[in-house]
Design a protein around this motif. Structure first.
Motif, mmCIF file in Angstrom:
data_model
loop_
_atom_site.group_PDB
_atom_site.id
_atom_site.type_symbol
_atom_site.label_atom_id
_atom_site.label_comp_id
_atom_site.label_asym_id
_atom_site.label_seq_id
_atom_site.Cartn_x
_atom_site.Cartn_y
_atom_site.Cartn_z
ATOM 1 N N LYS A 41 0.811 -1.212 0.000
ATOM 2 C CA LYS A 41 0.000 0.000 0.000
ATOM 3 C C LYS A 41 0.849 1.268 0.000
ATOM 4 N N GLY A 42 2.172 1.088 -0.030
ATOM 5 C CA GLY A 42 3.058 2.239 -0.048
ATOM 6 C C GLY A 42 3.352 2.818 1.327
ATOM 7 N N ARG A 43 3.020 2.077 2.384
ATOM 8 C CA ARG A 43 3.287 2.563 3.740
ATOM 9 C C ARG A 43 4.617 2.015 4.238
ATOM 10 N N LEU A 44 5.364 2.863 4.907
ATOM 11 C CA LEU A 44 6.593 2.404 5.561
ATOM 12 C C LEU A 44 6.248 1.442 6.679
ATOM 13 N N THR A 45 6.972 0.350 6.745
ATOM 14 C CA THR A 45 6.737 -0.620 7.818
ATOM 15 C C THR A 45 7.920 -0.736 8.784
ATOM 16 N N TRP A 46 9.108 -0.397 8.303
ATOM 17 C CA TRP A 46 10.266 -0.528 9.207
ATOM 18 C C TRP A 46 11.484 0.138 8.569
ATOM 19 N N VAL A 47 12.393 0.606 9.422
ATOM 20 C CA VAL A 47 13.677 1.168 9.001
ATOM 21 C C VAL A 47 14.740 0.596 9.914
#
Length: 968
Positions: free
Chosen positions: A886-892
């Motif tokens: 969905k184009g959402r950041l999930t982790w860095v």
């Protein structure tokens, strides 16, 4: 205006303290033993290893001067209790007041170990002197003992009154504004058997050869009037064992976690000196001499005593020279360049921090006209955050235990909170954590210290809350301590001028044997007549003859000791001649490299005509980086060893390095060959590096000049408008993972100038309304070129305390403490700020052939990393951003290269990917930026990234390179 240099004044005052201490030991010893034994005790004090360590290694002036003054007060306290002379009462209080002004802990705890034994002995001596008048009734007995008891009680009240009065302003301030410092670990509280290096420092060295006198203490305490002193010695001895025995923790209770227990060992080494002086006298002219003469003869007995004294002095000299041969502190750092730097351009409007200065930190702090966030003494540092962690000093945090670098990381990350703008580093170990928390190197001073600066830090407020103390407390604190010290020194000078300091009459509690000649007074029957004195020859005392069993025991003991020493020497020589095992050779090789002992490391390599020492040094430089250059080797663990050929083995090793950004394990393999002398040597195998075919590299990168410090008349001038470059928040999410709270996101620099950025996340617990603020730390977009974007992650962490870890747990700088949210907040306020800055940007690292592969049963990112520029990249951080379908950041998350990347080098790396599912607790359509509602720009251009196998998730790569510039 200074009368003399601070270091010269320190040396002069230390010499004065040592002189007063030797006199004090002599006067204190005369209360227990005869003058000759007291003289020996004073000489032993002058060459005591505990004095050498306290003076030359620890430099504890208050400890030495306070105990010196207190020992000179004790004879007057004893005389007052025994004889009731008012003059001694006054002198004892004067010197006690001077002791309190130097170190208030000494009279408080020292009363138990020094005054209490003297009080008991003086009371018993007073009663023995009046034994003829001892009544039989209970009431009469109480009246008989009451004078000495009352005098002791009065002296105790007087001492307590003086101690409270002199330090009243300090205690009143501490009570009304209590110190909330958590317990700070100290080596003197550790188990000396489990940590022998601490046992050497805090027990073996301070005791030295005096530990051999302990059996003599027990013997004399059981048979003579010295038992109060002997009991005090033994109690202080056991308290000084720290965590080795349970006794200190039982006796001290909660105070065990507060006190530094090496003070008890130091006091015990002083208390034992009367016994040691008595033992020397016995060996020189008493029963000890007779016993040794009977066993070995006169010549050997004298030689033994001289050898023992020479060894005793040698240990003291060796302890004093120990910092020269085995430095425990960095070389002297000239404070002048640092003082000049902080004085110019109003740098003193901010706080500073020193790293790697050692004990010189306090000396520099006294000269620098600015505030430091660090503190050398726990009750003097008032920053609340400093008192929330269990580290003695931030400047040497790499040597600390559980909190260590995690606490330092918090201060470097949240520098704005503390108005911390400058760091003076004397240790390259801290360079990675400084770089990746957003600090930029500014310059290297003439004294070799590198200066780091944090951009966009607000200065200290001009007007700050200040507690106003009552005028009478200001006067008390300004007059009483220094006045008491001067009065005490004048008291000693007065006693010396009146020849009453060391030449007064001595009546020790342990009486010497009677002389062969004695005087008998015969009173006449009439009191008006003169008293006649008759002297007669007394019968000579029978010479003491040692039992044969004791004589043979004395003869056997040296033989046993010599035999044990010979066995140890033989075993040591055999072990040295025995070829080292392959595992030991490899371990020593890496230990030599860790301590920068390259010549010793090179000597362990097998001879190779293509490898000389210069070539070896060059190869080590090329294989430097985060682990070899900025890490500290903590362990070498052989995993397996296989025989490759006859006289050749291959070992697989696991090396554990402690770096300022975490613990880094390294798996490596080495081949060892056995030479003709059956000695294992390492076959040096340089790292296999691949280079691009280009011999030259050119770039047309823009250069930026920092003009933000110049002043212009209007706010419309270009530089003023460029002072805050425009940035875009491309994405941000609030993530929960195992109870921890994170804010992840992505920033982009929309301006045409480079920007240094700060990301601040503020979370409010809805139940308690407690506010928690945290900046982006090691994973942050601290430096952005025009048009560049980068991911960030804010980790909500607290200050790691000793209570958060199990007892004696291994140190892990990646450990954390979670803020105590009553419930995880759903709203996070994100504040962004930027400023134009021109640090060393290096964007000549290229990535190619990015693929998703498998490694140990999990997905991994495989790619080629190339250094297409002309600088050595000492440390490279890759920031991996995970984006769902969905184009959402999930982790860095970050990944660090272990070794440097030299110009032209191409390296294939494999990074294990995190596929763990974490919880989004933020809403994608609700966002507050700088306190205002906002929305994500969905039209932002994102990097493509690599798609994970069997998943719609993508992973994107950003990087931050730290260059190798040792001489800038």
């Amino acid at each position: 205006m200074r009368f003399m240099d601070m270091r010269i004044a320190f040396i002069a005052l230390q010499l004065l303290a040592i002189g007063i201490l030797i006199i004090g030991v002599f006067r204190f010893s005369r209360l227990w033993v005869n003058d000759k034994a007291a003289s020996y005790a004073a000489m032993l004090c002058a060459f005591s290893t505990s004095i050498s360590e306290t003076l030359h290694i620890f430099g504890q002036l208050p400890t030495l001067l306070s105990i010196a003054l207190f020992l000179n007060a004790i004879p007057h306290i004893s005389s007052w209790i025994e004889h009731g002379r008012k003059r001694d009462f006054i002198l004892g209080l004067f010197l006690t007041a001077a002791t309190t002004s130097v170190h208030h802990v000494t009279p408080l705890f020292g009363t138990v170990f020094f005054v209490a034994p003297i009080g008991i002995a003086a009371l018993l001596a007073n009663l023995k002197r009046r034994e003829l008048y001892k009544p039989s009734s209970t009431l009469g007995y109480l009246k008989w003992i009451s004078p000495a008891l009352i005098r002791g009680f009065i002296m105790g009240l007087g001492m307590l009154f003086l101690i409270i009065t002199i330090v009243f302003p300090y205690w009143h301030w501490s009570i009304t504004d209590p110190i909330t410092q958590v317990s700070i670990p100290h080596g003197s509280r550790e188990n000396f058997i489990a940590k022998p290096n601490l046992g050497l420092m805090f027990f073996v060295i301070p005791w030295g050869m005096l530990i051999t006198v302990v059996p003599y203490v027990i013997l004399k305490s059981a048979r003579t009037a010295l038992w109060p002193l002997g009991l005090s010695v033994l109690i202080a001895l056991f308290l000084g064992t720290g965590g080795t025995t349970p006794l200190p923790r039982i006796l001290l209770g909660p105070a065990f976690e507060i006190l530094t227990l090496d003070r008890f060992t130091f006091w015990a080494s002083i208390l034992i000196l009367p016994f040691a002086g008595l033992a020397v006298q016995s060996l020189w002219e008493g029963r000890g001499k007779i016993l040794i003469n009977r066993a070995f003869g006169s010549f050997l007995s004298r030689a033994f005593l001289v050898l023992t004294l020479v060894t005793y002095v040698g240990f003291a000299v060796g302890t004093a020279l120990l910092p020269t041969f085995r430095p425990t502190q960095p070389d002297f750092i000239d404070p002048a360049p640092i003082v000049t730097f902080m004085d110019e351009d109003r740098h003193s409007d901010w706080r500073y921090l020193t790293l790697g200065f050692g004990d010189q930190f306090a000396y520099h702090s006294a000269l620098i006209n600015a505030e430091s966030v660090d503190g050398n003494y726990h009750s003097a540092r008032r920053l609340p955050s400093l008192m929330n962690y269990s580290v003695e000093r931030l400047e040497n945090s790499k040597y600390m235990g559980v909190p260590g670098l995690a606490s330092l990381n918090q201060f470097l990350t949240n520098a704005e909170k503390f108005h911390l703008k400058y760091v003076f580093s004397n240790d390259e170990f801290y360079d990675p954590v400084l770089h990746y928390t957003g600090w930029n190197p500014v310059t290297r001073l003439n004294n070799g210290i590198r200066v780091w600066e944090k951009p966009d830090i607000s200065p200290l407020p001009i007007v700050r809350p200040r507690r106003d103390l009552p005028r009478y407390q200001k006067l008390m604190w300004g007059i009483l301590p220094i006045g008491s010290l001067i009065l005490g020194l004048l008291t000693l000078i007065g006693l010396a001028l009146r020849q009453q300091l060391i030449s007064s009459e001595s009546r020790p509690f342990l009486r010497i044997a009677p002389s062969p000649y004695m005087t008998v007074k015969v009173p006449e029957p009439e009191p008006t007549l003169t008293v006649g004195v008759a002297t007669q020859l007394a019968p000579l005392p029978v010479a003491w003859t040692p039992p044969k069993t004791m004589t043979w025991l004395v003869r056997v003991l040296p033989l046993v000791a010599a035999s044990m020493a010979a066995i140890l020497i033989i075993i040591t020589l055999q072990n040295q001649r025995k070829p080292l095992l392959p595992e030991t050779v490899v371990e020593r090789f890496y230990q030599h490299l860790d301590f920068r002992e390259t010549e010793q490391a090179f000597s362990l390599l097998a001879s190779d005509p293509d490898l000389d020492y210069g070539q070896f040094l060059k190869m080590q430089k090329l294989t430097g980086g985060l682990v070899p250059s900025f890490g500290k080797l903590t362990s070498v663990e052989p995993l397996n060893m296989e025989v490759v050929d006859d006289g050749q083995v291959r070992i697989k090793l696991k090396l554990i390095y402690l770096t300022s950004i975490g613990i880094r394990p390294v798996i490596t393999e080495m081949t060892l060959i056995q030479n003709a002398n059956k000695v294992w040597q390492i076959k040096y195998e340089p790292a296999d590096k691949t280079y691009t075919p280009n011999l030259t590299s050119s770039s047309n990168a823009p250069q930026f000049r920092d003009l933000t410090g110049q002043k212009y008349s209007t706010s419309m001038d270009p530089v003023q408008r460029l002072a805050r470059p425009e940035i875009e928040l491309m994405a941000t999410e609030v993530i929960e993972d195992d109870g921890r709270l994170f804010v992840i996101g992505r920033l982009k620099n929309l301006s045409e100038f480079p920007a240094c950025t700060k990301v601040l996340a503020r979370a409010v617990s809805t139940d308690s309304e407690a506010e928690f603020k945290q900046h982006a730390g090691r994973i942050g977009p601290h430096r952005l070129l025009p048009g560049e974007s980068s991911a960030f992650r804010v980790d909500f962490e607290g200050y790691l305390k000793i209570q958060d870890q199990p007892f004696n747990a291994a140190y892990n700088p990646d450990e954390f403490s979670v803020p105590e949210f009553d419930s995880l907040p759903s709203d996070i306020d994100v504040s962004l700020s930027t400023t134009v800055c021109t640090p060393a940007y290096y964007k000549s690292v290229a990535f190619s052939e990015i693929n998703i592969s498998e490694m140990d049963g999990r997905q991994a990112l495989t790619l080629k990393v190339s250094n297409i520029g002309t600088e050595i990249v000492s440390t490279l951080q890759l920031k991996l951003s995970y984006v769902d379908a969905k184009g959402r950041l999930t982790w860095v998350e970050p990944y660090y290269l272990q070794n440097n990347l030299i110009p032209g080098e191409v390296r294939v790396i494999q990074i294990p990917l995190s596929v763990k599912m974490r919880t989004h607790i933020s809403s994608p359509d609700r966002l507050q930026i700088n306190g205002e509602s906002s929305a994500i720009n969905l039209n932002s251009i994102w990097p493509t990234g690599a798609k994970l196998a069997n998943d719609d998730m993508r992973v994107m790569i950003d990087y931050d390179a730290m260059l190798y510039r040792p001489l800038d």
